[in-house]
Design an enzyme around this catalytic site. Sequence first.
Site, mmCIF file in Angstrom:
data_model
loop_
_atom_site.group_PDB
_atom_site.id
_atom_site.type_symbol
_atom_site.label_atom_id
_atom_site.label_comp_id
_atom_site.label_asym_id
_atom_site.label_seq_id
_atom_site.Cartn_x
_atom_site.Cartn_y
_atom_site.Cartn_z
ATOM 1 N N ASN A 116 0.829 -1.210 0.000
ATOM 2 C CA ASN A 116 0.000 0.000 0.000
ATOM 3 C C ASN A 116 0.863 1.260 0.000
ATOM 4 O O ASN A 116 0.380 2.366 0.182
ATOM 5 C CB ASN A 116 -0.947 0.002 1.211
ATOM 6 N N GLY A 438 -16.623 9.548 -2.643
ATOM 7 C CA GLY A 438 -17.088 9.224 -1.292
ATOM 8 C C GLY A 438 -16.775 10.280 -0.264
ATOM 9 O O GLY A 438 -17.662 10.929 0.273
ATOM 10 N N ASP A 495 -10.714 6.868 8.626
ATOM 11 C CA ASP A 495 -10.078 6.019 7.623
ATOM 12 C C ASP A 495 -11.090 4.983 7.166
ATOM 13 O O ASP A 495 -11.842 4.425 7.971
ATOM 14 C CB ASP A 495 -8.851 5.330 8.218
ATOM 15 N N TRP A 567 -5.529 -3.800 3.135
ATOM 16 C CA TRP A 567 -5.115 -2.626 3.895
ATOM 17 C C TRP A 567 -5.127 -2.869 5.401
ATOM 18 O O TRP A 567 -5.170 -1.938 6.190
ATOM 19 C CB TRP A 567 -6.001 -1.432 3.534
ATOM 20 N N ASP A 605 -16.231 -0.133 -2.240
ATOM 21 C CA ASP A 605 -14.905 0.213 -2.766
ATOM 22 C C ASP A 605 -13.968 -0.987 -2.765
ATOM 23 O O ASP A 605 -13.832 -1.670 -1.744
ATOM 24 C CB ASP A 605 -14.262 1.313 -1.918
ATOM 25 N N HIS A 701 -5.024 14.127 -5.850
ATOM 26 C CA HIS A 701 -3.852 14.137 -4.977
ATOM 27 C C HIS A 701 -2.959 15.348 -5.242
ATOM 28 O O HIS A 701 -1.885 15.454 -4.660
ATOM 29 C CB HIS A 701 -3.065 12.840 -5.111
#
EC number: 2.1.1.14
Length: 765
Positions: A116, A438, A495, A567, A605, A701
Site C-alpha cells: 500500500n 465518497g 479512515d 489494507w 470500494d 492528490h
Amino acid sequence: MASHIVGYPRMGPKRELKFALESFWDGKSSAEDLEKVSVDLRASIWKQMSGAGIKYIPSNTFSHYDQVLDTTAMLGAVPPRYNWTGGEIGLSTYFSMARGNASVPAMEMTKWFDTNYHFIVPELGPDVKFSYASHKAVNEFKEAKALGIDTVPVLIGPVTYLLLSKPAKGVEKTFPLLSLLDKILPIYKEVIAELKAAGASWIQFDEPTLVLDLESHQLEAFTKAYAELESSLSGLNVLIVTYFADVPAPAFKILTSLSGVSGYGFDLVRGTKTLDLIKDGFPSGKYLFAGVVDGRNIWASDLDASLRTLQSLEAIVGKDKLVVSTSCSLLHTAVDLENEPKLDQEIKSWLAFAAQKVVEVNALAKALAGEKDKAYFSANAAAQSSRKSSPRVTNAAVQKSAAALKGSDHRRATNVSARLDAQQKKLNLPILPTTTIGSFPQTIELRRVRREYKANKISEEEYIKSIKEEINKVVKLQEDLDIDVLVHGEPERNDMVEYFGEQLSGFAFTANGWVQSYGSRCVKPPIIYGDVSRPKPMTVFWSTAAQSMTKRPMKGMLTGPVTILNWSFVRNDQPRFETCYQIALAIKDEVEDLEKAGITVIQIDEAALREGLPLRKAEHAFYLDWAVHSFRITNCGVQDTTQIHTHMCYSNFNDIIHSIINMDADVITIENSRSDEKLLSVFREGVKYGAGIGPGVYDIHSPRIPSVEEIAERIGKMLAVLESNVLWVNPDCGLKTRKYTEVKPALENVVSAAKQIRAQLGSAK
C-alpha cells in the site's frame, strides 16, 4: 554474528515528518524547519538501531516523499514541464514533481509492488539529460558518520529504477527504457565515488524487480550494469537486496554471478522457495543476508523456527558469512509497540512493530553466535503458544458460514444490461451522470469533534448533531453544484478501513500504529487476529440520515472485503482467501441492510484489489478468482433496481480488466487522469465494457484545479472509446485530503464540463 535492517519507517513515532511536511506545504514553516525535524528523526532512527546492536544500519532510506522520486532527483531526470534549470534540485521542484503545482500536474503515482506504499513513476526518454542533481545519499551518510555511526548507504539499483519507469509523454510507448542504462550509470559512479571518499565500506543496491517475471534481455541488464560499475565499486563491499517474493531460478543465477558483489539479501518470509535455491548452490565466500524477520506484517517472529532456518543456512554459507536481516524495509510496519499502552495485553504479546523487529533481528544474531537470551526466547515461545490456543481467535459459526460458500459463484441473477435498464427507470439520471467517490475534506473542526467524542469529552448526542450538520453541509454543496448522485462525505470516518474494522469482530486497533502510504499520507491498518463477523449494522444510520436530506440518490458507502484485507495487518495462521471470504459475508449483511433501509445506490470500494495481485504471473489466476468472488459475495442478493458501484485507484488495471468485468458491478469509478489516461488504451484495443464506468477526470492528490476545457477534453477522449450511455463523470478518488477551497471550484468545473458535453451530444442527435 552480524545483523542488518533493510530500511526503517521514516514518519516518526508520532508522525512528526507528516506534520512537518504539511506545515511546509501550507506555508506555515520554512525549509529549515522541515530539515530540522528530518535531521532529528534520522538521528533517532540511527541511534536506536545502533543501541540495539545492529551492525549494518541503513542510511538514505529516509525520504520526504519516496525513494524512487529521490533517485529521479539524484539523476536529474526532471520532466521539462517543471522548468528546472539545473543545479541541486530544491524542495520546490521536488514537491512539484510529487504533488503538482498551480500550473502543471504531478507525475504519475502508483503502488510499490504489492504494498500500500506508493512511488512517483519516472518519466524518461531518449532526450533526458541526466546529471548528478541530488547529493542526498552522501549527505545522509556523512550526517550519520558525524554522530559516530557507520551506515550502509542504500540506493535504488539502476536496473530496477529503469524497469519501474515509463516513457515520457510524446515518447513512443515501445521505447526501450533499459537503453538508458549507459546514460545513468555515470551518475551512479559519481555517487559511489563520493561515498567511498566519505568513508563508506558497504553500499546497498535495492533491486526488487529481480523477483518479477523478467525476460532474458532484462536479466542481462543486471549483468551489464554491475560489470560496468565493478571498477567504481572496487574497495567497497556491495550488497544487492531483493524482497517481496521468491527470486526465480534464472534471476537467482544471474544475481549470484554478478561482478564485484559481496553479498545478497533475500526475503525468506514471502520467498520461502528461495531457500531451496540457496541450498542448491550459493556462491562460496559471499555474504548471505537472510531476511527471516517479516518486514510486511506486525506478528512477532517465531524465534525458534527462525533460528532453525538460520542454523540450516549457516551450515551452507559459514558462520562468518551469514547476516540476520529483515525480509524487506520495515517501512511497511508500524513504528513502536511501546506507543500502545491501551492495546489488549494478550494480543499485544503476539505483536512486533519496527522497533521490536530490530530487537528480534539482534536476538537471533546473538543466538546464532551462542549468546541466546533464554528468557526472551521463552517469552516469545509462550506468546506463540497463546496465539495458537486462544479462544478469541476462532468462531465456529463464522467458519461454518465461510465453508458453506463453496459450490456457488455468487453472481446476480440478471445480466448487467438488464439491471442498468431497471436502475435507470428508478433513478432517472441524465446522460453522463456526475458523482464523487465518497469522502469530502476532513476539516480541523471535524477531526476535533471525532477526537473529543473518542475521548469522551462530548456526548453521543453532541457528536451525532455535529456529524449530521457536516453531512447536511456536504449534501447542500453537492445540490448547489448540481451533482447527480450524492455522497454523505464520510465525516464520521477517519479512515475507510479502520472505520469498518472497529465495528467487526476479529479486529484489533492501535492508537499510534501509523504506516506511510505516500508523501505525508499515513494510514493506521487494523489488525485482523481472528475470525471476522458483523455484530450489528455499521453504516445504515448515517446513510439513511443523509438520504433524508435530499431527493437525489445518496450512495451508501462501504469498503470491500479485498480492500479491507489488503489494507490490514492480516493474520498469518490461515490462508488470506479464507479471511477475505469471512469479511465478504460481513459486508454482504451490511449491503442487504442498506437496501432494506431504502438506499438504492451502494458503493463497495475495492481500491486495493489490484494491489494484492501476486508479483508472479503464475499466481495471478488463483488470487483474482477468490478476490473477485469475494466482491460478488457482498452483493449477490440485492434486487436488480439496486445499483452497485465499486471504485479502484492508483494501480495498473489494464492487465486485469477482464477480472474487473467479472466483478459484475453495475458501475465502476476508476483512477485515470493521474496515469495519463493509461486505462483508456485497453478500450482502444477492443475490450468491450458493458457496465457503467467513470474513469477519473481529475487528480485529487494534487492541489491543482483543472479547467472546464481540460475536463471536457478528457471526457471527449473517453467518449472516443466508451458509449455515452455507460460513461460517468467523477474525480479520480476521494476528496478527504483536499481543502474546500480546492474542491468546490474543481467540482464546479467537473459539472460544467459534463453539461457542456451533454449539450453537444444532444445537439448532435
